[in-house]
Design a protein around this motif. Structure first.
Motif, PDB file in Angstrom:
ATOM      1  N   LEU A  25      -4.111   2.641   8.412  1.00 27.04           N
ATOM      2  CA  LEU A  25      -5.534   2.400   8.188  1.00 27.04           C
ATOM      3  C   LEU A  25      -6.306   3.027   9.343  1.00 27.04           C
ATOM      4  O   LEU A  25      -5.964   2.835  10.499  1.00 27.04           O
ATOM      5  N   LYS A  26      -7.346   3.763   9.009  1.00 28.86           N
ATOM      6  CA  LYS A  26      -8.117   4.442  10.048  1.00 28.86           C
ATOM      7  C   LYS A  26      -9.584   4.101   9.849  1.00 28.86           C
ATOM      8  O   LYS A  26     -10.093   4.216   8.726  1.00 28.86           O
ATOM      9  N   ASN A  27     -10.253   3.681  10.912  1.00 36.60           N
ATOM     10  CA  ASN A  27     -11.685   3.420  10.764  1.00 36.60           C
ATOM     11  C   ASN A  27     -12.489   4.658  11.165  1.00 36.60           C
ATOM     12  O   ASN A  27     -11.921   5.684  11.522  1.00 36.60           O
ATOM     13  N   SER A  53     -11.212  -4.564  -8.371  1.00 39.73           N
ATOM     14  CA  SER A  53     -12.054  -3.809  -7.447  1.00 39.73           C
ATOM     15  C   SER A  53     -11.925  -4.319  -6.014  1.00 39.73           C
ATOM     16  O   SER A  53     -12.537  -3.795  -5.104  1.00 39.73           O
ATOM     17  N   GLY A  54     -11.102  -5.363  -5.803  1.00 42.74           N
ATOM     18  CA  GLY A  54     -10.903  -5.913  -4.463  1.00 42.74           C
ATOM     19  C   GLY A  54      -9.985  -5.035  -3.645  1.00 42.74           C
ATOM     20  O   GLY A  54      -9.112  -4.356  -4.165  1.00 42.74           O
ATOM     21  N   SER A  55     -10.182  -5.066  -2.320  1.00 43.46           N
ATOM     22  CA  SER A  55      -9.376  -4.244  -1.415  1.00 43.46           C
ATOM     23  C   SER A  55      -7.953  -4.786  -1.332  1.00 43.46           C
ATOM     24  O   SER A  55      -7.742  -5.981  -1.190  1.00 43.46           O
ATOM     25  N   GLY A  73      -6.917  -5.023   2.857  1.00 41.63           N
ATOM     26  CA  GLY A  73      -7.843  -4.420   3.803  1.00 41.63           C
ATOM     27  C   GLY A  73      -7.839  -2.900   3.812  1.00 41.63           C
ATOM     28  O   GLY A  73      -8.521  -2.270   4.616  1.00 41.63           O
ATOM     29  N   SER A  74      -7.072  -2.292   2.918  1.00 40.24           N
ATOM     30  CA  SER A  74      -7.003  -0.828   2.893  1.00 40.24           C
ATOM     31  C   SER A  74      -8.133  -0.260   2.040  1.00 40.24           C
ATOM     32  O   SER A  74      -8.901  -1.004   1.438  1.00 40.24           O
ATOM     33  N   GLU A  75      -8.215   1.075   1.966  1.00 40.19           N
ATOM     34  CA  GLU A  75      -9.197   1.723   1.093  1.00 40.19           C
ATOM     35  C   GLU A  75      -8.702   1.783  -0.345  1.00 40.19           C
ATOM     36  O   GLU A  75      -9.386   2.262  -1.233  1.00 40.19           O
ATOM     37  N   LYS A  80     -13.954   5.390   6.371  1.00 38.85           N
ATOM     38  CA  LYS A  80     -12.591   4.928   6.640  1.00 38.85           C
ATOM     39  C   LYS A  80     -11.597   5.638   5.728  1.00 38.85           C
ATOM     40  O   LYS A  80     -11.965   6.171   4.692  1.00 38.85           O
ATOM     41  N   ASN A 102     -17.872   4.611   3.779  1.00 38.15           N
ATOM     42  CA  ASN A 102     -17.747   3.915   5.066  1.00 38.15           C
ATOM     43  C   ASN A 102     -16.989   4.730   6.113  1.00 38.15           C
ATOM     44  O   ASN A 102     -16.781   4.268   7.233  1.00 38.15           O
ATOM     45  N   ILE A 108      -2.205 -15.150  -9.048  1.00 37.25           N
ATOM     46  CA  ILE A 108      -3.567 -14.729  -8.735  1.00 37.25           C
ATOM     47  C   ILE A 108      -4.194 -13.998  -9.916  1.00 37.25           C
ATOM     48  O   ILE A 108      -3.507 -13.470 -10.768  1.00 37.25           O
ATOM     49  N   SER A 109      -5.505 -13.999  -9.934  1.00 37.27           N
ATOM     50  CA  SER A 109      -6.235 -13.401 -11.043  1.00 37.27           C
ATOM     51  C   SER A 109      -6.128 -11.883 -11.011  1.00 37.27           C
ATOM     52  O   SER A 109      -6.247 -11.265  -9.971  1.00 37.27           O
ATOM     53  N   GLN A 141      -8.240 -10.058 -12.201  1.00 35.33           N
ATOM     54  CA  GLN A 141      -9.600  -9.528 -12.189  1.00 35.33           C
ATOM     55  C   GLN A 141     -10.015  -9.139 -10.779  1.00 35.33           C
ATOM     56  O   GLN A 141     -11.190  -8.934 -10.496  1.00 35.33           O
ATOM     57  N   ASN A 142      -9.024  -9.027  -9.900  1.00 39.74           N
ATOM     58  CA  ASN A 142      -9.291  -8.610  -8.524  1.00 39.74           C
ATOM     59  C   ASN A 142      -9.305  -7.092  -8.430  1.00 39.74           C
ATOM     60  O   ASN A 142      -9.259  -6.556  -7.337  1.00 39.74           O
TER      61      ASN A 142
END
Lengths: 397, 267
Positions: free
Chosen positions: B53-55, B130-132, B135-137, B238, B236, B124-125, B127-128
């Motif tokens: 992961l790179k910011n 579009s969730g990260s 924490g990655s892209e 990243k 962003n 877990i749902s 429907q996630n």
């Protein structure tokens, strides 16, 4: 206990001749913790602060035939409460899994349940309640587990020799009842006492969007009845009494789009009247809110215990609400908050916990618990001055 | 007179035919199906992944995970989407966390998360999407196995990208509710139908991310796998790079290896 150790050493000896896949893996954490109580203590000998140090190393080894050995000791040193200074073997077991069956021998840990605020159906392992009042720390349980996977779900059979007594804070510890529980004086309904052999069977299955499980447990109840007694004519103590129970438990989770519907229920037959207890709730998650990586989960639950105010648990007619904010950043930052409200006596308990990783190996956690207007007849009344802030720094290796 | 009636009928019929092609017809779908067909029959595989992961300041964080995947086959036919198991090895505080997915051709995927500290298996749902993902892209949608039935494919043009002749195909999700993207533009190189680039457009049709695939290797003389995937987020600044290694095909994984009751034993 000794028999299991011998059996494990024998198994180790038999299996160590085969080549290994995951050879001698070491991991775990060491942690230091500082707790500040916001009010002066109610009872003599209690302190305003405490500091403690804990460690939970893990050893894992896998043999080529697929069998595994896991050893997880745990220990904590607490500067104030000698009851909180304790060691335990969280796990010490040998496990073999074939195509559709699995055998585990030794000390293990099993978790059952779906709800967030109360872990009602979870019964195999005793609660290590000196660790944290969330009740999520468990003592290692000696067991022989046999599991069988079929097309119509999974069956688990447990033989549980050797009962573990619940831990309780000592007279110097905070977050305790006004009368100290004398752990050493525990009494049992069964003549076999802590050597009573318990057993459990569980079946669980996933059908489409529904995951459910049902179990039957017969043996020594994990939750003691606390009986007042005198250790000398001047001093009252509480003696834990462990009854024989049978308990049927049910857990269910249903996914409806972004909604999770959850329910747990138990029916227990013990020394007193049979009773029913249940908890049900919903969880909804907003993913990537406002085009950021933030995920926000909202939780609402309701707990019911047929025993009402006679219940030995804090939640009998309570509504709970909480939220979980996941930042999804590099540090894995997370904030959890929750509030419970007793709808009969209006006692409230508020908790917030924030955690994040620092560097690659450290994790910092700040937690606070606040007892807001506990009623005189509520279990939490004794904790009314025990609002706390806890800071923990752990190093994972 | 008759002519007029016939013309009117034809005209009416013409109007009533939707001018949008029905779910994925034509050249775009053929390209996607050919790409999918060439990667059928790998049965199962395992791999190690380094996630970097790179910011926007160039600071890096590394996660290590490993993965097992299996095709769902009965009577020699692929009957459903793949089963995928992802295990975290590093950072150490999340070591042993397992993520299990049963991809489905049409309905929502089934997903479970195993949390080792509590020994808790959490459904877990799905429907996630579009969730990260940790924490990655990459979102959950990006790491899910691509099931052709869930998209419409339209061929846009042929183009040379990175010295390779490519088909450029637009992929549009059929379920418009449960996705982070309005569309994705995909570059397939023509020789082996491998995806070399994908551009992701968010629901406002903004080009937000670009994924590039590099260093393809062939396994068992048939199946190609990219060893480097780089997702750049243009909004962003990243990025997340996935470095695949130790890819092994046909290790003999069974249905039971992907049973949620086995998550506790997964290493």
């Amino acid at each position: 206990m000794k028999q299991y150790v011998i059996l494990l050493l024998w198994l180790l000896g038999v299996l160590s001749v085969t080549p290994v896949v995951y050879a001698n893996e070491y991991s775990g954490f060491i942690s230091t913790e500082y707790i500040v109580f916001l009010n002066d203590p109610l009872y003599a000998d209690q302190q305003r602060t405490t500091a403690s140090f804990s460690a939970e190393p893990e050893y894992f080894h896998e043999f080529e035939n697929g069998s595994q050995v896991k050893i997880i000791p745990f220990g904590r040193y607490d500067a104030v409460d000698s009851n909180r200074t304790h060691v335990d073997l969280r796990e010490f077991n040998w496990m073999y899994s074939g195509e559709s069956c699995k055998v585990l021998v030794g000390i293990g840990k099993i978790f059952w349940g779906v709800t967030e605020f109360v872990h009602l159906v979870d019964i195999i392992n005793q609660t290590d309640s000196v660790e944290n009042i969330d009740g999520e720390s468990k003592l290692g349980q000696p067991m022989l587990q046999f599991s069988y996977l079929t097309n119509i779900g999974a069956f688990d059979f447990f033989i549980l020799p050797g009962f573990r007594e619940r831990t309780f804070p000592g007279n110097k510890g905070r977050l305790r009842s006004s009368i100290v529980v004398e752990m050493d004086k525990a009494e049992y309904e069964s003549g076999a006492k802590e050597k009573h052999i318990d057993f459990a069977i569980r079946y669980n299955h996933s059908i489409g969007d529904v995951d459910s499980g049902i179990y039957y447990f017969r043996g020594t109840g994990r939750e003691p009845i606390l009986v007042p007694n005198f250790d000398d004519p001047q001093n009252v103590i509480l003696i834990p009494f462990y009854e024989q129970i049978t308990q049927t438990g049910l857990d269910l989770q249903w996914i409806l789009g972004s909604w999770l519907l959850k329910a747990e229920a138990i029916y227990r037959n013990g020394k007193g009247d049979d009773f029913f207890s249940g908890i049900g709730g919903v969880e909804y998650t907003f993913f990537s809110i406002a085009d950021t990586k933030l995920d926000l989960g909202i939780i609402g639950e309701y707990a019911y215990d047929e025993r009402g105010e006679q219940a030995t648990v804090p939640y009998q007619r309570d509504v709970m609400a909480g939220c979980r904010l996941t930042l999804n950043d590099m540090a894995n930052s997370e904030i959890l908050t929750g509030i419970s409200h007793d709808i009969q006596n209006s006692s409230n308990y508020f908790t917030i916990e924030a955690s994040r990783r620092i560097g690659n190996n450290f994790k910092i956690t700040i937690e606070s618990g606040l007892f807001l207007h506990p009623a005189v007849d509520d279990i939490m009344y004794d904790l009314r001055e025990d609002d706390f802030i806890r800071l923990e720094v752990a190093y994972y290796f | 007179m008759n002519k007029i009636i016939i013309t009117t009928i034809i005209a009416l019929l013409w109007i009533s035919i939707p001018n949008q092609p029905l779910a994925s017809e034509g050249k775009g779908l053929e390209i996607a199906m050919e790409s999918d067909r060439r990667d059928n029959g790998w049965l199962d595989h395992t791999a190690k992944i380094r996630m970097i992961l790179k910011n926007k300041h160039g600071e890096e964080a590394i996660r290590k995970l490993h993965l097992s995947a299996k095709e769902v086959i009965s009577n020699g036919q692929k009957t459903d989407g793949d089963k995928i198991l992802i295990v975290f090895d590093n950072p150490r505080d999340v070591k042993g966390t397992v993520f299990l997915t049963y991809s489905h051709k049409r309905e929502d995927d089934d997903q479970w998360l195993y949390l080792p500290a509590l020994k808790r298996i959490k459904r877990i749902s799905a429907q996630n999407k579009s969730g990260s993902f940790v924490g990655s892209e990459f979102t959950y949608e990006d790491i899910a196995s691509e099931e052709i039935e869930k998209y419409r494919y339209d061929w846009l043009r042929d183009e040379v990208y990175d010295k390779q002749n490519c088909f450029v195909v637009e992929r549009t999700p059929i379920d418009k509710e449960n996705t982070g993207y309005q569309r994705t533009v995909i570059w397939y190189e023509k020789e082996n139908y491998l995806i070399v680039k994908a551009e992701f457009y968010d629901r406002k049709n903004m080009h937000i991310k670009t994924l590039t695939f590099k260093d393809y290797n062939q396994y068992l003389d048939k199946f190609w796998r990219a060893h480097e995937l780089n997702m750049v987020n243009h909004q962003n600044g990243k990025s997340t790079r996935l470095e695949w290694s130790d890819i092994t095909f046909q290790v003999g994984l069974t249905e039971q290896d992907f049973d949620k009751n086995r998550l506790k034993e997964v290493r």
